[in-house]
Design an enzyme around this catalytic site. Structure first.
Site, PDB file in Angstrom:
ATOM      1  N   GLY A 237    -118.454 -17.153  -2.263  1.00  0.00           N
ATOM      2  CA  GLY A 237    -119.197 -16.183  -2.608  1.00  0.00           C
ATOM      3  C   GLY A 237    -118.306 -15.088  -2.973  1.00  0.00           C
TER       4      GLY A 237
ATOM      5  N   GLY B  11    -127.612 -26.520   7.746  1.00  0.00           N
ATOM      6  CA  GLY B  11    -128.530 -25.705   8.663  1.00  0.00           C
ATOM      7  C   GLY B  11    -129.381 -24.857   7.938  1.00  0.00           C
ATOM      8  N   GLY B  12    -130.071 -24.099   8.485  1.00  0.00           N
ATOM      9  CA  GLY B  12    -131.105 -23.140   7.649  1.00  0.00           C
ATOM     10  C   GLY B  12    -130.416 -21.760   7.705  1.00  0.00           C
TER      11      GLY B  12
ATOM     12  N   HIS C 112    -118.628 -11.217   8.057  1.00  0.00           N
ATOM     13  CA  HIS C 112    -117.900 -12.370   8.721  1.00  0.00           C
ATOM     14  C   HIS C 112    -116.345 -12.122   8.839  1.00  0.00           C
ATOM     15  CE1 HIS C 112    -120.851 -15.716   7.454  1.00  0.00           C
ATOM     16  NE2 HIS C 112    -121.664 -14.721   7.593  1.00  0.00           N
ATOM     17  N   ARG C 113    -115.845 -11.294   7.946  1.00  0.00           N
ATOM     18  CA  ARG C 113    -114.471 -11.222   7.981  1.00  0.00           C
ATOM     19  C   ARG C 113    -114.189 -10.513   9.263  1.00  0.00           C
ATOM     20  NH1 ARG C 113    -110.518 -10.718   3.349  1.00  0.00           N
ATOM     21  NH2 ARG C 113    -112.033 -10.703   2.044  1.00  0.00           N
TER      22      ARG C 113
ATOM     23  N   GLU D 229    -111.160 -15.849  -1.847  1.00  0.00           N
ATOM     24  CA  GLU D 229    -112.150 -15.870  -2.524  1.00  0.00           C
ATOM     25  C   GLU D 229    -112.115 -17.085  -3.656  1.00  0.00           C
ATOM     26  OE1 GLU D 229    -114.172 -12.378  -3.576  1.00  0.00           O
ATOM     27  OE2 GLU D 229    -113.859 -11.441  -1.590  1.00  0.00           O
TER      28      GLU D 229
ATOM     29  N   LYS E 104    -124.446 -21.829  11.645  1.00  0.00           N
ATOM     30  CA  LYS E 104    -123.425 -22.516  10.890  1.00  0.00           C
ATOM     31  C   LYS E 104    -121.983 -22.015  10.746  1.00  0.00           C
ATOM     32  CE  LYS E 104    -125.256 -22.374   6.950  1.00  0.00           C
ATOM     33  NZ  LYS E 104    -126.686 -21.183   7.145  1.00  0.00           N
ATOM     34  N   SER E 105    -122.024 -20.776  10.528  1.00  0.00           N
ATOM     35  CA  SER E 105    -120.581 -20.057  10.026  1.00  0.00           C
ATOM     36  C   SER E 105    -119.886 -19.898  11.507  1.00  0.00           C
ATOM     37  CB  SER E 105    -120.680 -18.798   9.545  1.00  0.00           C
ATOM     38  OG  SER E 105    -121.342 -18.943   8.252  1.00  0.00           O
TER      39      SER E 105
END
Lengths: 172, 172, 172
Positions: free
Chosen positions: A36, A9-10, A50-51, A62, A15-16
């Site tokens: 990342g 997806g863009g 995100h976390r 990671e 997406k996430s």
């Protein structure tokens, strides 16, 4: 033999969030592999956000380069493994190898690993090939590499989604 | 009256592979019209790679500008005609005319040709309008032209597909 | 409680045409809210072309910033309200606030307004996040903002479409 789900997806298309929701459907504990690295403030902030969104069911590691090894190590030790994201992984590999071909070899090796896994795996990628052709030759070859990678991994996956404006569309 | 199939998608999303597969479903011989010219190494390598992938059923011609004439000449003389790609054709036309309007005139003339053909025609195009708005005015007007062209040809086609991560999605 | 329809898509992909067609299905009079201002020739020409395409059923207003107020003022006074487009609105807001967070606050406020409206509302947006990651940090943060905005408004809408090569695909 387990399921692999590929999500593309863009930017900021959900997406996430879809990946996390699908993973949580498998139960706990869950493993999150971030490709990342928190090198600069922008990325550190993104990883942190995100976390925070993910709950205590998640263990985060990671791994910028040795993705296959990282997946294999956690296989069978959690309910689902989420990789976010493939596009950063191939970016890291491209800097590491300084050439496209060895990156594609690593992508194909990952594709061959998928059907051997016991634990469901969710791969998040990015759609970067629907804008104007970049003037910069490096950007052009990265764009081709990213498209090629998505084809290889989507073909090796059992389910494929694209997210548009936060809405998942199942392609396979 | 024959079928026209229009295929769009991002860079390395599987457009050409889908087009070749659909064309091969019509039998042999097949005609491939390449609108790109082998001017530089990058393009020569790409054309060569595509040529290697296609088998002996294919006759290949290069036609950067007179696409309608090239299609008409082969009409009725093979099982299917594949044009790869429309985006390069309008790029060539834009350099040739140095203005957008005459290019759109040629696109509309091509659209009018489609329903008169006997041989199935497969047009490969590119999606270039889903990235950030380019700062460069020329890139912006090309992006608009490409989108406009896709609309005109998709409307004149019987079937339309978009490929995402190698997976064809039928839109029409 | 009325219907909100959210339309996204790439440049020249047929978003505005779909929006106008859907609005006209609600009857007349119709209200068109243009978020772009005729500051330069390129934009003036585009606005003029859009205005010519629409018929006499339409009343057009320009509102670059106070979009929620503009919608509320026309609510209940026409058969449908069309906003073209959200991406220009957030561009204007980003220049106005010179920061991303207050723009997202305004987007969320708009999302909360939607279920309170009596008149059907059609929002046209743009997909800008499917190209290569921009090198420019400002372009990168705009791309993220645009994606985030699309997610918020698509979630708050009753129907969502993406247009590709002029063909609408219903996502929700």
């Amino acid at each position: 033999m387990s399921t692999t789900i590929f999500i593309t997806g863009g930017a900021r298309s959900g997406k996430s969030r879809l990946a996390e929701r699908l993973a949580e459907g498998f139960g706990a504990p869950l493993c999150y592999i971030a490709t990342g690295e928190a090198r600069d403030g922008e990325m550190a902030e993104r990883i942190d956000r995100h976390r925070q969104r993910r709950g205590s069911a998640w263990q985060t590691v990671e791994e910028p380069l040795q993705l296959g090894e990282a997946i294999r190590e956690r296989d069978g030790r959690c309910r689902a493994i989420l990789v976010d994201c493939i596009t950063l992984w191939i970016t890291n590999l491209l800097f590491h190898h300084d050439a496209v071909e060895p990156v594609l070899v690593e992508v194909r090796t990952l594709a061959e690993l998928l059907p051997t896994l016991q634990t469901p795996l969710i791969l998040v990628s990015n759609e970067v090939g629907m804008g104007i052709v970049p003037e910069n030759a490096l950007a052009r070859s990265f764009r081709d590499l990213a498209g090629h990678t998505n084809q290889i991994l989507a073909e090796a996956s059992d389910e494929v989604y694209v997210t548009i404006s936060g809405i998942p569309v199942k392609l396979k």
